[in-house]
Design an enzyme around this catalytic site. Structure first.
Site, short mmCIF file in Angstrom:
data_model
loop_
_atom_site.label_atom_id
_atom_site.label_comp_id
_atom_site.label_asym_id
_atom_site.label_seq_id
_atom_site.Cartn_x
_atom_site.Cartn_y
_atom_site.Cartn_z
N GLY A 1 0.91 -0.67 -0.05
CA GLY A 1 -0.18 0.14 0.30
C GLY A 1 0.47 1.33 -0.01
O GLY A 1 0.65 2.02 -0.61
N HIS A 2 1.85 1.69 1.02
CA HIS A 2 2.57 2.50 0.94
C HIS A 2 3.43 2.08 -0.51
O HIS A 2 3.77 3.40 -0.94
CB HIS A 2 3.72 2.07 2.10
CG HIS A 2 3.59 2.34 3.65
ND1 HIS A 2 2.62 0.52 4.26
CD2 HIS A 2 2.50 2.74 3.97
CE1 HIS A 2 2.61 1.31 5.11
NE2 HIS A 2 1.89 2.86 5.48
N GLN B 1 -6.35 6.29 0.21
CA GLN B 1 -7.85 5.93 -0.05
C GLN B 1 -8.72 4.66 1.21
O GLN B 1 -9.30 5.19 1.83
CB GLN B 1 -8.43 5.10 -1.15
CG GLN B 1 -10.05 5.20 -0.91
CD GLN B 1 -10.99 6.77 -0.27
OE1 GLN B 1 -10.30 7.69 -0.77
NE2 GLN B 1 -11.90 5.64 0.20
N GLN C 1 -9.05 10.22 7.30
CA GLN C 1 -8.03 11.11 7.11
C GLN C 1 -7.29 11.97 5.54
O GLN C 1 -7.21 12.64 5.83
CB GLN C 1 -6.18 9.82 7.53
CG GLN C 1 -5.73 10.65 7.10
CD GLN C 1 -4.71 9.71 7.15
OE1 GLN C 1 -4.25 9.69 8.57
NE2 GLN C 1 -3.54 9.29 6.69
#
Lengths: 285, 285
Positions: A36-37, A148, A153
């Protein structure tokens, strides 16, 4: 890739990069990087001349009793992954550098921070907003990329950027999932194999909701029923919230229209997980 | 001097000035300029290549029941005074531009904002911190000049700048007084001639306190007594607070040492006035 330990050093580098007329991307993280990062990093690398990643487990976004002390970390691995993904500056400030004695400034977005994850984590988003604002001021990125996965956030940060007249462009990348659908999260490492299997119901419930919307279902109540039924099938899963809201403002909706966020949080064993989908609901099927 | 109405326009100008390698000073005001403001402007003009003044009566720093609606204003006069003092950019944004629909971000400094003026004006400093942060982000000044008259504000803003890693240098200019000692304030215009005479006791009490410290008095209790006795002599004056504290942190002191702020607020008739002195108290006389 240049490791950068102090705020002053990072500021100098950022000012130098801008002075050279180059664009700078920022990917704020709490480390323990996963795919994800990496998708965020690759995006920043593609958009900007230079890319900085910050790795900082921000104590101010944990509420008391949470996993701050045991939050997973692997500095060497993070550093190698960042370098291989094309990061130029690996910024890993210390807590005392970020929050020196006497520190007290807090950034609040009360209208958006009390609902959803804010219900069980009442000071979480002020911790996020404050650290992200600091990182923006230190790095002065042209673009900052977020996931997402942390839907609330993203909305909070976009609102803060507009409200405070910041020049940074906020870029939101889709959720990266494991092959079986589980949303990637550093916290997945807490799951036992049995819990890992149970946790799949989060994504399954959202997919079932999406299918219902695609088949024309527009009533929030009905979609919530579909999701909670799926989650209720798993004994190890305790639902914290399921919310259907406007994807831009987080205002809850009675009926689905426009760009809709369906978001949920649940405990799987002791591990708190979140997941969401964004669906565009037309006026008719 | 260039009048600048919108945030976007001001941002463009500020980016252009910085792009030319020039320094930019900012003097944030609520307008109705007097000699106090002019001393700030002259300071900014002396320190920087270009100077911007903002004139914005910030609704978020008034608490309910205060004088927001009747706050004195004289746009033409402000503009002429600013131009004559050497201002380059006269920024006067509208309330809807600064706080558009959906605006919700608040900057809190809870440790410093609840005491002193914060007692009677509980949301005042979050309003100040929020608007000043916005102005800093819009104008990106190298230096921002504020008045020592608003002593608590100066400390709050310096703390915010440190906490949020902003690059702006905060410059504080001494209080400018009328020939008879009354601290200049846009709100002095509210005073009747009788109240105007009574109001002199604020400065008189602080001068008496200063004299006592210079003669070796170091006990907070005794200094507070001296001040409250002077203020009590005037029937039209209702003391709101008298505080003796560290000038850098606003921590209250039992005994005077180091750089000490003696600050007070009082109502003279219906008008709320503040005043203060900073005294350096050595260990011995």
């Amino acid at each position: 890739m240049e490791p950068v330990k102090t705020i002053d050093e990072m500021k100098k580098i950022a000012r130098r990069v801008h002075g050279e007329g180059k664009t700078l991307g920022l990917v704020p993280t709490m480390g323990f990087l996963h795919e994800g990062h990496l998708s965020l990093i690759r995006r920043a690398v593609a958009l900007c001349d230079c890319t900085a990643i910050s790795v900082f487990v921000n104590p101010k976004q944990f509420v008391s009793g949470e996993d701050l002390d045991k939050y997973p970390a692997d500095f060497e691995r993070d550093r190698d992954m960042a370098r291989d993904a094309g990061v130029d500056f690996f910024f890993f400030p210390g807590v005392r550098d970020m929050y020196p004695e006497g520190f007290q400034t807090e950034v609040h977005l009360p209208g958006m921070s009390k609902r959803m994850c804010g219900l069980s984590r009442p000071t979480h988003f002020q911790g996020v907003a404050t650290v992200v604002l600091k990182l923006f001021n230190i790095v002065r990125p042209d673009v900052a990329v977020f996931g997402q996965k942390d839907a609330q956030q993203s909305v909070v940060i976009k609102r803060m950027v507009r409200d405070l007249d910041l020049d940074v462009k906020i870029d939101i990348m889709p959720i990266v999932r494991e092959p079986d659908g589980l949303a990637m999260s550093s916290r997945n490492t807490y799951l036992s194999s049995e819990e890992r299997a149970s946790a799949l119901c989060l994504y399954r419930s959202l997919e079932k909701a999406r299918a219902a919307v695609e088949q024309g279902q527009r009533f929030t109540e009905n979609i919530l029923d579909i999701i909670s039924h799926v989650l209720a099938e798993e004994q190890k899963v305790q639902t914290e919230y399921i919310v259907i809201c406007d994807a831009g403002t987080l205002e809850e909706l009675d009926a689905l229209h426009g760009r809709v966020l369906i978001a949920l949080a649940a405990r799987v064993g002791k591990t708190r997980l979140i997941d969401n989908v964004i669906i565009t609901a037309g006026n008719d099927k």
